[in-house]
Design a protein around this motif. Structure first.
Motif, PDB file in Angstrom:
ATOM      1  N   GLN A   1       0.819  -1.226   0.000  1.00 13.83           N
ATOM      2  CA  GLN A   1       0.000   0.000   0.000  1.00 13.83           C
ATOM      3  C   GLN A   1       0.847   1.267   0.000  1.00 13.83           C
ATOM      4  OE1 GLN A   1      -0.823  -2.671   2.268  1.00 13.83           O
ATOM      5  NE2 GLN A   1      -2.085  -3.334   0.552  1.00 13.83           N
ATOM      6  N   THR A   2       2.146   1.125   0.080  1.00  8.04           N
ATOM      7  CA  THR A   2       3.028   2.289   0.097  1.00  8.04           C
ATOM      8  C   THR A   2       3.647   2.490  -1.279  1.00  8.04           C
ATOM      9  OG1 THR A   2       3.584   1.866   2.418  1.00  8.04           O
ATOM     10  CG2 THR A   2       5.087   3.290   1.176  1.00  8.04           C
ATOM     11  N   THR A   3       3.546   3.706  -1.806  1.00  7.82           N
ATOM     12  CA  THR A   3       4.160   3.995  -3.104  1.00  7.82           C
ATOM     13  C   THR A   3       5.466   4.769  -2.893  1.00  7.82           C
ATOM     14  OG1 THR A   3       3.089   6.133  -3.344  1.00  7.82           O
ATOM     15  CG2 THR A   3       1.865   4.207  -4.144  1.00  7.82           C
ATOM     16  N   VAL A   4       6.271   4.801  -3.940  1.00  7.27           N
ATOM     17  CA  VAL A   4       7.498   5.599  -3.879  1.00  7.27           C
ATOM     18  C   VAL A   4       7.140   7.074  -3.638  1.00  7.27           C
ATOM     19  CG1 VAL A   4       9.486   6.415  -5.219  1.00  7.27           C
ATOM     20  CG2 VAL A   4       8.868   3.981  -5.254  1.00  7.27           C
ATOM     21  N   ASP A   5       6.034   7.523  -4.212  1.00  2.03           N
ATOM     22  CA  ASP A   5       5.589   8.909  -3.987  1.00  2.03           C
ATOM     23  C   ASP A   5       5.322   9.181  -2.497  1.00  2.03           C
ATOM     24  OD1 ASP A   5       5.753   9.968  -6.536  1.00  2.03           O
ATOM     25  OD2 ASP A   5       3.805   9.137  -7.130  1.00  2.03           O
ATOM     26  N   ASP A   6       4.671   8.204  -1.843  1.00  2.00           N
ATOM     27  CA  ASP A   6       4.426   8.357  -0.403  1.00  2.00           C
ATOM     28  C   ASP A   6       5.741   8.526   0.354  1.00  2.00           C
ATOM     29  OD1 ASP A   6       1.723   7.885  -0.907  1.00  2.00           O
ATOM     30  OD2 ASP A   6       1.889   5.736  -0.499  1.00  2.00           O
ATOM     31  N   ILE A   7       6.727   7.697  -0.039  1.00  2.00           N
ATOM     32  CA  ILE A   7       8.016   7.709   0.671  1.00  2.00           C
ATOM     33  C   ILE A   7       8.730   9.051   0.505  1.00  2.00           C
ATOM     34  CG2 ILE A   7      10.304   6.627   0.819  1.00  2.00           C
ATOM     35  CD1 ILE A   7       8.919   4.018  -0.257  1.00  2.00           C
ATOM     36  N   VAL A   8       8.783   9.532  -0.754  1.00  2.00           N
ATOM     37  CA  VAL A   8       9.513  10.790  -0.979  1.00  2.00           C
ATOM     38  C   VAL A   8       8.783  11.977  -0.353  1.00  2.00           C
ATOM     39  CG1 VAL A   8      10.695   9.945  -3.052  1.00  2.00           C
ATOM     40  CG2 VAL A   8       8.523  11.182  -3.301  1.00  2.00           C
TER      41      VAL A   8
ATOM     42  N   VAL B   1      11.723  14.835  -0.099  1.00  2.00           N
ATOM     43  CA  VAL B   1      12.651  14.941  -1.239  1.00  2.00           C
ATOM     44  C   VAL B   1      11.898  14.590  -2.526  1.00  2.00           C
ATOM     45  CG1 VAL B   1      14.614  14.269   0.206  1.00  2.00           C
ATOM     46  CG2 VAL B   1      13.395  12.511  -1.116  1.00  2.00           C
ATOM     47  N   GLY B   2      12.562  14.737  -3.650  1.00  2.00           N
ATOM     48  CA  GLY B   2      11.920  14.439  -4.938  1.00  2.00           C
ATOM     49  C   GLY B   2      12.085  12.971  -5.332  1.00  2.00           C
ATOM     50  N   ARG B   3      11.245  12.552  -6.290  1.00  2.00           N
ATOM     51  CA  ARG B   3      11.296  11.162  -6.771  1.00  2.00           C
ATOM     52  C   ARG B   3      12.678  10.789  -7.298  1.00  2.00           C
ATOM     53  NH1 ARG B   3       6.916   7.907  -8.242  1.00  2.00           N
ATOM     54  NH2 ARG B   3       8.016   7.007 -10.004  1.00  2.00           N
ATOM     55  N   ARG B   4      13.313  11.758  -7.976  1.00  2.00           N
ATOM     56  CA  ARG B   4      14.612  11.455  -8.581  1.00  2.00           C
ATOM     57  C   ARG B   4      15.654  11.087  -7.534  1.00  2.00           C
ATOM     58  NH1 ARG B   4      16.813  15.711 -12.846  1.00  2.00           N
ATOM     59  NH2 ARG B   4      14.734  16.119 -13.700  1.00  2.00           N
ATOM     60  N   SER B   5      15.553  11.749  -6.383  1.00  2.00           N
ATOM     61  CA  SER B   5      16.498  11.438  -5.299  1.00  2.00           C
ATOM     62  C   SER B   5      16.347   9.987  -4.871  1.00  2.00           C
ATOM     63  CB  SER B   5      16.244  12.348  -4.090  1.00  2.00           C
ATOM     64  OG  SER B   5      16.327  13.680  -4.484  1.00  2.00           O
ATOM     65  N   PHE B   6      15.085   9.545  -4.802  1.00  2.00           N
ATOM     66  CA  PHE B   6      14.841   8.159  -4.408  1.00  2.00           C
ATOM     67  C   PHE B   6      15.556   7.215  -5.365  1.00  2.00           C
ATOM     68  CE2 PHE B   6      12.711   4.084  -4.459  1.00  2.00           C
ATOM     69  CZ  PHE B   6      12.472   3.825  -3.127  1.00  2.00           C
ATOM     70  N   PHE B   7      15.319   7.439  -6.671  1.00  2.00           N
ATOM     71  CA  PHE B   7      15.854   6.494  -7.664  1.00  2.00           C
ATOM     72  C   PHE B   7      17.365   6.648  -7.864  1.00  2.00           C
ATOM     73  CE2 PHE B   7      11.279   6.442  -8.735  1.00  2.00           C
ATOM     74  CZ  PHE B   7      11.069   5.074  -8.593  1.00  2.00           C
ATOM     75  N   ARG B   8      17.924   7.761  -7.347  1.00  2.00           N
ATOM     76  CA  ARG B   8      19.381   7.868  -7.380  1.00  2.00           C
ATOM     77  C   ARG B   8      19.999   6.824  -6.432  1.00  2.00           C
ATOM     78  NH1 ARG B   8      20.788  13.292  -5.404  1.00  2.00           N
ATOM     79  NH2 ARG B   8      19.448  13.935  -7.136  1.00  2.00           N
ATOM     80  N   TYR B   9      19.288   6.537  -5.331  1.00  2.00           N
ATOM     81  CA  TYR B   9      19.820   5.596  -4.342  1.00  2.00           C
ATOM     82  C   TYR B   9      19.292   4.171  -4.530  1.00  2.00           C
ATOM     83  CZ  TYR B   9      21.515   9.693  -1.850  1.00  2.00           C
ATOM     84  OH  TYR B   9      22.168  10.839  -1.521  1.00  2.00           O
TER      85      TYR B   9
ATOM     86  N   PRO C   1      17.176   1.481  -7.099  1.00  2.00           N
ATOM     87  CA  PRO C   1      16.574   1.205  -8.411  1.00  2.00           C
ATOM     88  C   PRO C   1      15.073   0.935  -8.330  1.00  2.00           C
ATOM     89  CG  PRO C   1      18.585  -0.101  -8.102  1.00  2.00           C
ATOM     90  CD  PRO C   1      18.292   0.561  -6.792  1.00  2.00           C
ATOM     91  N   SER C   2      14.583   0.409  -7.206  1.00  2.00           N
ATOM     92  CA  SER C   2      13.156   0.081  -7.093  1.00  2.00           C
ATOM     93  C   SER C   2      12.732   0.143  -5.634  1.00  2.00           C
ATOM     94  CB  SER C   2      12.903  -1.332  -7.618  1.00  2.00           C
ATOM     95  OG  SER C   2      13.441  -2.275  -6.708  1.00  2.00           O
ATOM     96  N   LYS C   3      11.435   0.011  -5.403  1.00  2.00           N
ATOM     97  CA  LYS C   3      10.915   0.025  -4.035  1.00  2.00           C
ATOM     98  C   LYS C   3      11.463  -1.148  -3.231  1.00  2.00           C
ATOM     99  CE  LYS C   3       6.510  -0.950  -2.900  1.00  2.00           C
ATOM    100  NZ  LYS C   3       5.029  -0.889  -2.756  1.00  2.00           N
ATOM    101  N   GLU C   4      11.660  -2.279  -3.893  1.00  2.00           N
ATOM    102  CA  GLU C   4      12.218  -3.447  -3.201  1.00  2.00           C
ATOM    103  C   GLU C   4      13.614  -3.160  -2.631  1.00  2.00           C
ATOM    104  OE1 GLU C   4      12.020  -6.294  -6.278  1.00  2.00           O
ATOM    105  OE2 GLU C   4       9.950  -6.866  -5.829  1.00  2.00           O
ATOM    106  N   ASP C   5      14.396  -2.381  -3.395  1.00  2.00           N
ATOM    107  CA  ASP C   5      15.787  -2.158  -2.983  1.00  2.00           C
ATOM    108  C   ASP C   5      15.897  -1.371  -1.679  1.00  2.00           C
ATOM    109  OD1 ASP C   5      17.612  -3.218  -5.241  1.00  2.00           O
ATOM    110  OD2 ASP C   5      15.991  -2.190  -6.282  1.00  2.00           O
ATOM    111  N   VAL C   6      14.892  -0.546  -1.388  1.00  2.00           N
ATOM    112  CA  VAL C   6      14.950   0.227  -0.144  1.00  2.00           C
ATOM    113  C   VAL C   6      14.745  -0.690   1.068  1.00  2.00           C
ATOM    114  CG1 VAL C   6      12.517   0.928   0.075  1.00  2.00           C
ATOM    115  CG2 VAL C   6      14.302   2.476   0.855  1.00  2.00           C
ATOM    116  N   VAL C   7      14.155  -1.870   0.823  1.00  2.00           N
ATOM    117  CA  VAL C   7      13.962  -2.827   1.921  1.00  2.00           C
ATOM    118  C   VAL C   7      15.288  -3.501   2.288  1.00  2.00           C
ATOM    119  CG1 VAL C   7      12.692  -4.880   2.675  1.00  2.00           C
ATOM    120  CG2 VAL C   7      11.592  -3.228   1.156  1.00  2.00           C
TER     121      VAL C   7
END
Lengths: 225, 225
Positions: free
Chosen positions: A20-27, A32-40, A42-48
């Motif tokens: 139920q959590t999107t990358v948009d929710d996280i950023v 911060v912006g979406r691009r910052s997320f994907f700089r670190y 590659p996907s939502k799984e990787d943040v886990v």
């Protein structure tokens, strides 16, 4: 920024659930912006699993720094210990992630692929070290899988207990079982050679072998050290 | 109908690639409706591995039919052999699928999850058989992983060779390595007890153990059979 993204992601995963959590929710939560997320990530799984890439690099370097005099099994056990150390550094986070991974099929699949990469890294090292053995590749593949299984046995036990106890002691006991199976004559522990008198000697013989020959085999094994 | 869906799917996977083939393409070529596809296969990935569910069932039944007198390691090796037999029954299909799986990340992930289920099935059996051992769970987890690794070593070697040679002989050799590691006293092979005189005896001792005690250990191991 990377740490605050991880913290925001886990806060939301625990509150709302992973799916139920999107990358948009996280950023948005991290500010911060979406691009910052994907700089670190590659996907939502990787943040886990934010530390596995670093840990795989550390393991590869640790194995590459091995000397020919190092016992191969002791070395891969030392390498597997690095993974447990990573988990042990942050028990709360490790336990939260473990519970999350049990619930989300996609994360279990991701975890299996990470485990496979660790196993491959250990196997590559053992295959190179045992390349002159007739059964070197088979032995390397089986031993790498055994090391990973022993590590995961201790890891799972520690995570299920909620992160109580001494994970590094648990993993050392489990890894010692595997090390002694295939490298009985090597000193126990990659960095702490045991007293010579306490080395384990394994003699493999057949029932039909006369006792005097068994004794001679044991004696010659003892003489090898 | 199931077989013609599999045949149509593989024809398209090989012609266009896996990602470029839709379920609609498959059912059109097979001349059936979408519902028929999903009656047999929950997803497009499942049509790539159509026999694993059956094989997992066969393995579970084979292990459940085990007698207390069966050596646990010999039994799990016999169970792993069932998987190789499934692959060996259709070499062309197995080799095609292997090549496909190398190319498509999603299929590799699926395959890892299947391998994990086999490992768990073997591990469950060994954990139950060794439940009275102090190190039973660790030993079961490590041995199950080792059996799977030995099986996959032989399987990959055979698939890479393009399906040449004798896969069941290859897997028997690889499994024998693992069986002899943890069940040295058991007869070789689940179904073909070896001559008693050829059983292997493993003596594990410490360097500091006096020779008379080693001899006594060997004698008592021999007496156990």
């Amino acid at each position: 920024m990377r740490d605050s993204l991880i913290a925001a992601a886990f806060q939301l995963f625990l509150e709302r659930g992973y799916e139920q959590t999107t990358v948009d929710d996280i950023v948005t939560l991290a500010g911060v912006g979406r691009r910052s997320f994907f700089r670190y990530f590659p996907s939502k799984e990787d943040v886990v699993f934010p530390d596995h890439e670093q840990c795989l690099d550390d393991m590869t370097r640790f194995l590459a720094a091995s000397a020919d005099s190092d016992d191969p099994m002791a070395r891969v056990c030392g390498a597997a210990r690095l993974v447990m150390r990573m988990y042990a550094e942050n028990p709360t986070f490790s336990v939260q992630r473990y519970r999350l991974t049990r619930e989300v099929a996609g994360l279990r699949a991701y975890e299996l692929s990470v485990v496979w990469r660790y196993e491959k890294t250990l196997g590559d090292y053992l295959r190179a070290r045992w390349s002159d053995r007739r059964d070197g590749t088979l032995r390397a593949n089986v031993a790498a899988a055994a090391v990973v299984a022993a590590h995961n046995h201790a890891l799972r036990h520690w995570l299920r207990s909620g992160g109580e106890g001494e994970p590094l002691e648990e993993v050392d006991r489990a890894l010692e079982f595997v090390r002694a199976t295939w490298s009985p004559d090597a000193p126990a522990g990659a960095d702490a050679p045991a007293d010579g008198d306490e080395d384990v000697v394994v003699v493999i013989t057949r029932r039909s072998t006369p006792m005097w020959r068994v004794v001679r085999e044991v004696e010659s094994s003892l003489g090898e050290s």
